[in-house]
Motif scaffolding. Structure first.
Motif, PDB file in Angstrom:
ATOM      1  N   LEU A  47       0.646  -1.017  -0.478  1.00 56.67           N
ATOM      2  CA  LEU A  47      -0.336  -0.068   0.288  1.00 56.67           C
ATOM      3  C   LEU A  47       0.648   1.452  -0.106  1.00 56.67           C
ATOM      4  O   LEU A  47       0.453   2.241  -1.029  1.00 56.67           O
ATOM      5  CB  LEU A  47      -0.909   0.562   0.752  1.00 56.67           C
ATOM      6  CG  LEU A  47      -2.442   1.306   1.247  1.00 56.67           C
ATOM      7  CD1 LEU A  47      -3.045   0.667   2.028  1.00 56.67           C
ATOM      8  CD2 LEU A  47      -1.749   2.048   1.991  1.00 56.67           C
ATOM      9  N   ALA A  48       1.451   1.027   0.992  1.00 57.24           N
ATOM     10  CA  ALA A  48       2.448   2.648   0.690  1.00 57.24           C
ATOM     11  C   ALA A  48       3.750   2.511  -0.449  1.00 57.24           C
ATOM     12  O   ALA A  48       3.315   3.802  -0.641  1.00 57.24           O
ATOM     13  CB  ALA A  48       3.429   2.319   1.963  1.00 57.24           C
ATOM     14  N   ALA A  49       4.532   1.419  -1.001  1.00 55.62           N
ATOM     15  CA  ALA A  49       4.938   1.610  -2.147  1.00 55.62           C
ATOM     16  C   ALA A  49       4.211   2.203  -3.477  1.00 55.62           C
ATOM     17  O   ALA A  49       4.800   3.081  -4.130  1.00 55.62           O
ATOM     18  CB  ALA A  49       5.741   0.556  -2.540  1.00 55.62           C
ATOM     19  N   THR A  50       3.230   1.740  -2.810  1.00 59.98           N
ATOM     20  CA  THR A  50       1.603   2.258  -4.860  1.00 59.98           C
ATOM     21  C   THR A  50       1.722   3.786  -4.730  1.00 59.98           C
ATOM     22  O   THR A  50       1.825   3.824  -5.693  1.00 59.98           O
ATOM     23  CB  THR A  50       1.115   0.396  -4.721  1.00 59.98           C
ATOM     24  OG1 THR A  50       0.463   0.861  -3.471  1.00 59.98           O
ATOM     25  CG2 THR A  50       1.797  -0.219  -5.519  1.00 59.98           C
ATOM     26  N   LEU A  51       1.540   4.048  -3.371  1.00 58.93           N
ATOM     27  CA  LEU A  51       1.164   5.246  -3.672  1.00 58.93           C
ATOM     28  C   LEU A  51       2.399   5.801  -3.261  1.00 58.93           C
ATOM     29  O   LEU A  51       2.255   7.134  -4.108  1.00 58.93           O
ATOM     30  CB  LEU A  51       0.554   5.449  -1.367  1.00 58.93           C
ATOM     31  CG  LEU A  51      -0.092   7.137  -1.497  1.00 58.93           C
ATOM     32  CD1 LEU A  51      -0.785   7.061  -1.719  1.00 58.93           C
ATOM     33  CD2 LEU A  51      -0.240   7.027   0.104  1.00 58.93           C
ATOM     34  N   VAL A  52       3.018   5.525  -2.917  1.00 59.54           N
ATOM     35  CA  VAL A  52       4.639   6.660  -3.534  1.00 59.54           C
ATOM     36  C   VAL A  52       4.969   6.773  -4.263  1.00 59.54           C
ATOM     37  O   VAL A  52       5.431   7.775  -4.994  1.00 59.54           O
ATOM     38  CB  VAL A  52       5.578   6.137  -1.911  1.00 59.54           C
ATOM     39  CG1 VAL A  52       6.762   6.875  -2.754  1.00 59.54           C
ATOM     40  CG2 VAL A  52       5.652   5.950  -0.637  1.00 59.54           C
ATOM     41  N   ALA A  99      -2.375   3.733  -8.547  1.00 56.27           N
ATOM     42  CA  ALA A  99      -3.576   4.042  -7.782  1.00 56.27           C
ATOM     43  C   ALA A  99      -4.307   3.017  -6.979  1.00 56.27           C
ATOM     44  O   ALA A  99      -4.954   2.530  -5.948  1.00 56.27           O
ATOM     45  CB  ALA A  99      -4.109   5.368  -8.282  1.00 56.27           C
ATOM     46  N   MET A 100      -4.916   2.154  -8.453  1.00 56.21           N
ATOM     47  CA  MET A 100      -6.204   0.834  -7.771  1.00 56.21           C
ATOM     48  C   MET A 100      -4.718  -0.070  -7.560  1.00 56.21           C
ATOM     49  O   MET A 100      -5.907  -0.357  -5.995  1.00 56.21           O
ATOM     50  CB  MET A 100      -5.785   0.247  -9.170  1.00 56.21           C
ATOM     51  CG  MET A 100      -6.691   0.979 -10.577  1.00 56.21           C
ATOM     52  SD  MET A 100      -7.205   0.791 -12.259  1.00 56.21           S
ATOM     53  CE  MET A 100      -8.438  -0.900 -10.874  1.00 56.21           C
ATOM     54  N   ALA A 101      -3.699  -0.042  -7.233  1.00 60.11           N
ATOM     55  CA  ALA A 101      -2.770  -1.570  -6.692  1.00 60.11           C
ATOM     56  C   ALA A 101      -3.311  -0.965  -4.948  1.00 60.11           C
ATOM     57  O   ALA A 101      -3.064  -1.107  -4.205  1.00 60.11           O
ATOM     58  CB  ALA A 101      -1.847  -2.092  -7.072  1.00 60.11           C
ATOM     59  N   CYS A 102      -2.620   0.475  -4.642  1.00 56.50           N
ATOM     60  CA  CYS A 102      -3.322   1.121  -3.521  1.00 56.50           C
ATOM     61  C   CYS A 102      -4.535   1.372  -2.807  1.00 56.50           C
ATOM     62  O   CYS A 102      -4.719   0.708  -2.005  1.00 56.50           O
ATOM     63  CB  CYS A 102      -2.658   2.470  -3.567  1.00 56.50           C
ATOM     64  SG  CYS A 102      -3.048   3.228  -1.734  1.00 56.50           S
ATOM     65  N   VAL A 103      -5.121   0.769  -3.784  1.00 59.36           N
ATOM     66  CA  VAL A 103      -7.103   0.899  -2.861  1.00 59.36           C
ATOM     67  C   VAL A 103      -6.732  -0.025  -2.469  1.00 59.36           C
ATOM     68  O   VAL A 103      -7.936  -1.090  -1.725  1.00 59.36           O
ATOM     69  CB  VAL A 103      -7.873   2.041  -3.862  1.00 59.36           C
ATOM     70  CG1 VAL A 103      -9.047   1.772  -4.122  1.00 59.36           C
ATOM     71  CG2 VAL A 103      -7.503   3.346  -4.575  1.00 59.36           C
ATOM     72  N   TYR A 104      -6.714  -1.011  -3.472  1.00 56.01           N
ATOM     73  CA  TYR A 104      -6.981  -2.531  -3.289  1.00 56.01           C
ATOM     74  C   TYR A 104      -6.665  -2.837  -2.454  1.00 56.01           C
ATOM     75  O   TYR A 104      -7.207  -3.766  -1.880  1.00 56.01           O
ATOM     76  CB  TYR A 104      -6.365  -3.299  -4.572  1.00 56.01           C
ATOM     77  CG  TYR A 104      -6.376  -4.888  -4.178  1.00 56.01           C
ATOM     78  CD1 TYR A 104      -7.615  -5.630  -4.251  1.00 56.01           C
ATOM     79  CD2 TYR A 104      -5.773  -5.708  -3.909  1.00 56.01           C
ATOM     80  CE1 TYR A 104      -7.678  -7.193  -4.328  1.00 56.01           C
ATOM     81  CE2 TYR A 104      -5.293  -6.772  -3.587  1.00 56.01           C
ATOM     82  CZ  TYR A 104      -5.950  -7.841  -3.350  1.00 56.01           C
ATOM     83  OH  TYR A 104      -6.411  -8.910  -2.962  1.00 56.01           O
ATOM     84  N   GLN A 129      -1.109  -7.477  -9.488  1.00 55.17           N
ATOM     85  CA  GLN A 129       0.064  -8.511  -9.759  1.00 55.17           C
ATOM     86  C   GLN A 129       0.430  -7.899 -11.046  1.00 55.17           C
ATOM     87  O   GLN A 129       1.086  -7.287 -12.225  1.00 55.17           O
ATOM     88  CB  GLN A 129       0.327  -9.309  -9.217  1.00 55.17           C
ATOM     89  CG  GLN A 129       1.514 -10.708  -9.955  1.00 55.17           C
ATOM     90  CD  GLN A 129       2.273 -10.397  -8.538  1.00 55.17           C
ATOM     91  OE1 GLN A 129       2.225  -9.677  -7.289  1.00 55.17           O
ATOM     92  NE2 GLN A 129       3.795  -9.603  -8.914  1.00 55.17           N
ATOM     93  N   ALA A 130      -0.695  -8.573 -12.208  1.00 56.49           N
ATOM     94  CA  ALA A 130      -0.589  -8.142 -13.515  1.00 56.49           C
ATOM     95  C   ALA A 130      -0.426  -7.129 -13.806  1.00 56.49           C
ATOM     96  O   ALA A 130       0.101  -6.448 -14.573  1.00 56.49           O
ATOM     97  CB  ALA A 130      -1.638  -9.052 -14.195  1.00 56.49           C
ATOM     98  N   LEU A 131      -1.220  -6.028 -12.958  1.00 60.18           N
ATOM     99  CA  LEU A 131      -1.364  -4.375 -13.066  1.00 60.18           C
ATOM    100  C   LEU A 131       0.195  -3.844 -13.120  1.00 60.18           C
ATOM    101  O   LEU A 131       0.767  -2.861 -14.110  1.00 60.18           O
ATOM    102  CB  LEU A 131      -2.702  -4.012 -12.426  1.00 60.18           C
ATOM    103  CG  LEU A 131      -3.661  -3.926 -12.976  1.00 60.18           C
ATOM    104  CD1 LEU A 131      -4.941  -3.526 -11.647  1.00 60.18           C
ATOM    105  CD2 LEU A 131      -3.345  -2.904 -13.998  1.00 60.18           C
ATOM    106  N   LEU A 132       0.482  -4.403 -12.230  1.00 61.51           N
ATOM    107  CA  LEU A 132       2.106  -3.954 -11.599  1.00 61.51           C
ATOM    108  C   LEU A 132       3.180  -3.833 -12.533  1.00 61.51           C
ATOM    109  O   LEU A 132       3.444  -3.052 -12.754  1.00 61.51           O
ATOM    110  CB  LEU A 132       2.100  -3.922 -10.021  1.00 61.51           C
ATOM    111  CG  LEU A 132       1.294  -3.208  -8.804  1.00 61.51           C
ATOM    112  CD1 LEU A 132       1.748  -4.299  -7.646  1.00 61.51           C
ATOM    113  CD2 LEU A 132       1.562  -2.058  -8.851  1.00 61.51           C
ATOM    114  N   ALA A 179       7.314  -3.195  -5.323  1.00 59.74           N
ATOM    115  CA  ALA A 179       5.731  -3.412  -4.414  1.00 59.74           C
ATOM    116  C   ALA A 179       5.508  -4.364  -5.284  1.00 59.74           C
ATOM    117  O   ALA A 179       4.715  -4.649  -4.198  1.00 59.74           O
ATOM    118  CB  ALA A 179       5.162  -2.323  -4.952  1.00 59.74           C
ATOM    119  N   ALA A 180       5.397  -4.165  -6.944  1.00 62.25           N
ATOM    120  CA  ALA A 180       5.163  -5.945  -7.160  1.00 62.25           C
ATOM    121  C   ALA A 180       5.931  -7.151  -7.032  1.00 62.25           C
ATOM    122  O   ALA A 180       5.126  -8.397  -6.979  1.00 62.25           O
ATOM    123  CB  ALA A 180       5.291  -5.538  -8.687  1.00 62.25           C
TER     124      ALA A 180
END
Length: 201
Positions: A47-52, A99-104, A129-132, A179-180
């Motif tokens: 969450l923190a890494a995708t947000l950053v 952003a989607m990965a962070c919300v998820y 995983q696929a998105l990142l 993050a991935a």
């Protein structure tokens, strides 16, 4: 003289009573699994890494001045040019995917105590995983193009003009890649846990 068995003292009654008590205990068992500290820590990190990564790339912008020569007899013009993440579809996809990965990840943290959410969360982890990885690949490819250019199609490199922009974009891509991999490790742990607790093995 006919003997009559008292309910609760015969073997059958005792067996059925034990079955009822077992079923009652099973029904009264908590439906929430134990908290996996490692899994929660990994989700918080993701969450923190995708947000950053999304914030750093979303705020990435730089304006530089380049010289444009119109004619050899005229002095070069100083033209300000701006590089922004929204000018590239690869960077836009990168920001949206992170952003989607962070919300998820935030939703998964709230639902990780529910047994019924185990399968949906694993499917969601696969999608994230696929998105990142796809977002990291697209952004990295565009960044390499800006760093080195492409002589085959006569695309010049631009990172010597927008050095700060390229450095921030590279940092965001690296954080998202970490993050991935963290999401991949979490997904592997979840699959191993399901395999270990499965009644088929």
């Amino acid at each position: 003289m006919e003997s009559r068995g008292k309910p609760g003292f015969s073997g059958a009654g005792s067996l059925s009573g034990s079955r009822r008590s077992y079923m009652g205990a099973a029904a009264a068992a908590p439906s929430k699994p134990a908290v996996d500290g490692c899994g929660v820590a990994l989700r918080v990190f993701i969450l923190a890494a995708t947000l950053v990564a999304a914030v750093v790339m979303g705020l990435d912008r730089q304006t530089s001045t380049v010289q444009v020569t119109i004619a050899d007899t005229l002095p070069p013009l100083q033209v300000p040019v701006t590089a922004k993440w929204s000018y590239s579809s690869a960077f836009v996809y990168f920001v949206v995917a992170n952003a989607m990965a962070c919300v998820y990840s935030a939703v998964a943290l709230a639902a990780c105590r529910s047994r019924s959410a185990v399968a949906p969360l694993m499917v969601g982890d696969l999608v994230v995983q696929a998105l990142l990885f796809s977002a990291v690949g697209a952004a990295a490819e565009f960044g390499i193009l800006g760093e080195r250019g492409n002589s085959h199609v006569r695309w010049g490199k631009v990172c010597h003009v927008y050095s700060s922009f390229c450095e921030r974009a590279m940092a965001a891509v690296i954080v998202s890649l970490v993050a991935a991999f963290a999401n991949l490790v979490h997904l592997m742990f979840a699959i191993l846990d399901v395999h270990k607790n499965s009644s088929y093995y």
